[in-house]
Design a protein around this motif. Structure first.
Motif, short mmCIF file in Angstrom:
data_model
loop_
_atom_site.label_atom_id
_atom_site.label_comp_id
_atom_site.label_asym_id
_atom_site.label_seq_id
_atom_site.Cartn_x
_atom_site.Cartn_y
_atom_site.Cartn_z
N ALA A 46 94.97 20.88 137.83
CA ALA A 46 95.65 20.22 136.93
C ALA A 46 96.56 20.61 136.61
O ALA A 46 98.14 20.42 136.32
CB ALA A 46 94.42 20.15 135.53
N CYS A 47 96.78 22.45 136.69
CA CYS A 47 97.53 23.15 136.93
C CYS A 47 98.61 22.53 137.96
O CYS A 47 99.97 22.32 137.89
CB CYS A 47 97.48 24.86 136.94
N HIS A 48 98.42 22.27 139.81
CA HIS A 48 99.37 21.63 140.32
C HIS A 48 99.90 20.88 140.21
O HIS A 48 101.00 20.57 140.43
CB HIS A 48 97.99 22.00 141.89
N GLY B 148 93.19 21.71 130.09
CA GLY B 148 93.74 21.42 128.98
C GLY B 148 95.55 22.13 128.86
O GLY B 148 96.10 21.59 127.98
N LEU B 149 95.32 23.19 129.32
CA LEU B 149 96.63 24.13 128.85
C LEU B 149 97.54 24.22 130.08
O LEU B 149 98.09 24.85 129.71
CB LEU B 149 95.79 25.46 128.62
N PRO C 175 99.17 30.16 128.19
CA PRO C 175 99.21 28.31 128.58
C PRO C 175 100.95 27.78 128.25
O PRO C 175 101.43 28.41 128.24
CB PRO C 175 98.90 27.81 126.60
N SER C 176 100.75 26.51 128.80
CA SER C 176 101.68 25.74 129.11
C SER C 176 103.25 26.25 129.79
O SER C 176 103.88 26.59 129.65
CB SER C 176 102.60 25.02 128.08
N MET C 177 102.56 27.51 130.89
CA MET C 177 103.25 28.29 131.47
C MET C 177 105.00 27.60 132.33
O MET C 177 104.27 26.44 132.56
CB MET C 177 103.00 29.00 132.40
N THR C 178 105.90 27.86 132.48
CA THR C 178 107.17 27.35 133.05
C THR C 178 108.00 28.47 133.92
O THR C 178 106.93 30.27 133.65
CB THR C 178 108.33 26.67 132.23
#
Length: 163
Positions: free
Chosen positions: A84-86, A127-128, A140-143
């Motif tokens: 999910a993160c990738h 989910g985050l 969460p929701s890192m950029t």
């Protein structure tokens, strides 16, 4: 060679667990919390104190991913590289952390021992995504931009502590 105050602290931890061999993982977790890794001298002392072989204690230290035999920074940043993160672009975030801190895949900790950057298979917060943790606190929701701001904030905290 362990210093007297280090021996005292190790003995306190061992006493807390009544020198019980079955508590070796909990003992090692407390030692790692104190040092941010498991120094060789402490492992040898624990093994001797518990009456277990050095090989046995090293097998425990190397089996569990959360244990480290290398020193880590004050802030351990873990970037999730699970599916999910990738898919949600965790790699540019990892690259940003490394670029800002002058780190690479082979050099994970800054020379001043303030930051360690690692990738992990999953942080369990799909989910985050994309997520990272700093000393087990989820971001969460890192950029890449949020990564830059996070490092700036942590550097400021460290500078304020040294005043």
């Amino acid at each position: 060679m362990l210093k007297e105050e280090e021996l005292k602290k190790l003995d306190e931890i061992l006493t807390k667990y009544r020198y019980n061999k079955a508590s070796v993982i909990a003992i090692m977790q407390e030692v790692q919390k104190q040092y941010r890794y498991l120094p060789q001298d402490t492992l040898i002392y624990i093994a001797k104190s518990l009456g277990i072989s050095k090989a046995k204690i090293y097998s425990v230290a190397t089996f569990y991913e959360n244990f480290s035999l290398k020193p880590k920074g004050k802030y351990v940043i873990k970037i999730c590289n699970g599916t999910a993160c990738h898919v949600r672009k965790s790699v540019p975030i990892l690259d940003e952390f490394r670029n800002i801190l002058g780190l690479s895949e082979s050099k994970c900790t800054t020379d001043d021992m303030i930051f360690t950057v690692e990738t992990v298979s999953c942080l369990g917060a799909c989910g985050l995504a994309p997520v990272c943790t700093v000393n087990d606190i989820v971001h969460p929701s890192m950029t890449p931009e949020k990564a830059k701001n996070l490092i700036k904030k942590l550097k400021e905290e460290t500078a304020n502590e040294n005043l």
